[in-house]
Design a protein around this motif. Structure first.
Motif, short mmCIF file in Angstrom:
data_model
loop_
_atom_site.label_atom_id
_atom_site.label_comp_id
_atom_site.label_asym_id
_atom_site.label_seq_id
_atom_site.Cartn_x
_atom_site.Cartn_y
_atom_site.Cartn_z
N PHE A 59 24.47 25.30 15.85
CA PHE A 59 24.92 25.48 14.47
C PHE A 59 26.36 25.04 14.29
N ASP B 278 26.61 21.34 14.21
CA ASP B 278 26.13 20.80 12.93
C ASP B 278 27.20 20.92 11.85
N SER C 53 20.90 23.73 8.36
CA SER C 53 21.20 23.94 9.77
C SER C 53 20.93 25.38 10.18
N LYS D 162 17.32 25.89 10.68
CA LYS D 162 16.89 25.19 11.89
C LYS D 162 17.14 26.03 13.14
#
Length: 292
Positions: A54, A57, A257, A260
């Protein structure tokens, strides 16, 4: 008296030192990002120094907004803030909670994410279908609620569910063990804890109450979320990063993100004024797991 050869040696040595110092400084068009690299799902560095998660990202998104290239500098979380003035990196992106103590040493971007908190109860509990925090607080009167001692979560429950029977634990594993054994009516904690627990056989008969609690529900207790850290006084960089984060938040990149990696939305809505100076602290990652 120094010989000509000695003077030449001194000159060459000085030139080489200056060149080395220049190479250590930021490259044009590169944003150097300090990150932990050893915090699963947030910041993970492989043997080749590639960083994913994370935090990566978020960093790569900021670099894309600024039309820069990210260069990750991986080191222990505890050393990131003390190293900010060493010119090893330009910013810290490592699930960094905004705290008053850290604000004495670094500046922060606007907050962009915070770890959601949930109550978990047996699937057949009368609490399972509640739809608001106010309903939960009322329904918890006289019921046992497990929390981990010393966390902002425990402070939040102690403040809001004053009629509940609060049970405190030194570790999450103790809390989830008592929950699974039926010794608690409910437990309160962060999204990663429940994602892990509900995926286990012990968690099969439990569910999250579908009421997400975020830092914004009680910033005085739960804090103001995660921010990008940077050296004090760099107003130009802060302004650029704030705008980049606002664009990412409003464009859904932080949410994308977050879903995800965590199967949940950690996004903090962007302020209408992206250049405003921000606040204090974040839930979870208690200086090792989600850094508060």
């Amino acid at each position: 008296m120094l010989s000509v050869q000695t003077f030449r040696s001194i000159f060459v040595s000085g030139f080489m030192l200056a060149a080395a110092a220049g190479a250590a400084r930021a490259e044009e068009g590169v944003l150097r990002v300090g990150t932990e690299g050893d915090a699963p799902l947030f910041s993970m560095a492989d043997a080749n120094g590639n960083v994913t998660g994370f935090d990566a990202d978020v960093a790569n998104g900021i670099c894309a907004e600024l039309k820069m290239k990210c260069k990750f500098v991986v080191q222990a979380f505890s050393s990131l803030v003390p190293s900010i003035d060493s010119d090893r990196f330009d910013v810290i992106i490592s699930g960094l909670g905004i705290t008053a103590e850290r604000q004495k040493k670094i500046d922060y971007s606007i907050p962009y994410a915070t770890t959601p908190l949930y109550f978990v109860v047996p699937k057949d509990s009368s609490l399972a279908g509640l739809k608001s925090l106010e309903e939960i607080e009322t329904a918890l009167a006289g019921k046992s609620v497990g929390v981990v001692t010393g966390t902002t979560y425990a402070k939040f429950i102690g403040k809001r569910a004053t009629s509940a029977d609060l049970k405190t634990y030194d570790a999450t594993t103790q809390q989830t063990s008592d929950l699974a054994a039926g010794r608690l009516d409910a437990a309160f904690g962060d999204s990663p804890t429940w994602m892990d627990f509900l995926a286990t056989p012990d968690g099969a008969n439990f569910t999250k109450i579908d009421v997400k609690i975020m830092a914004m529900n009680d910033p005085e207790t739960l804090g103001h979320g995660m921010g990008v850290g940077m050296r004090k006084g760099n107003a130009e960089l802060k302004a650029k990063i704030d705008v980049a984060l606002c664009n990412m938040i409003n464009g859904g990149k932080i949410k994308e993100s977050s879903l995800k990696w965590f199967k949940d939305d950690y996004t903090i809505p962007a302020r209408s004024d992206p250049l405003a100076t921000t606040g204090r602290r974040s839930p979870r990652r208690p200086d090792g797991v989600v850094h508060v």
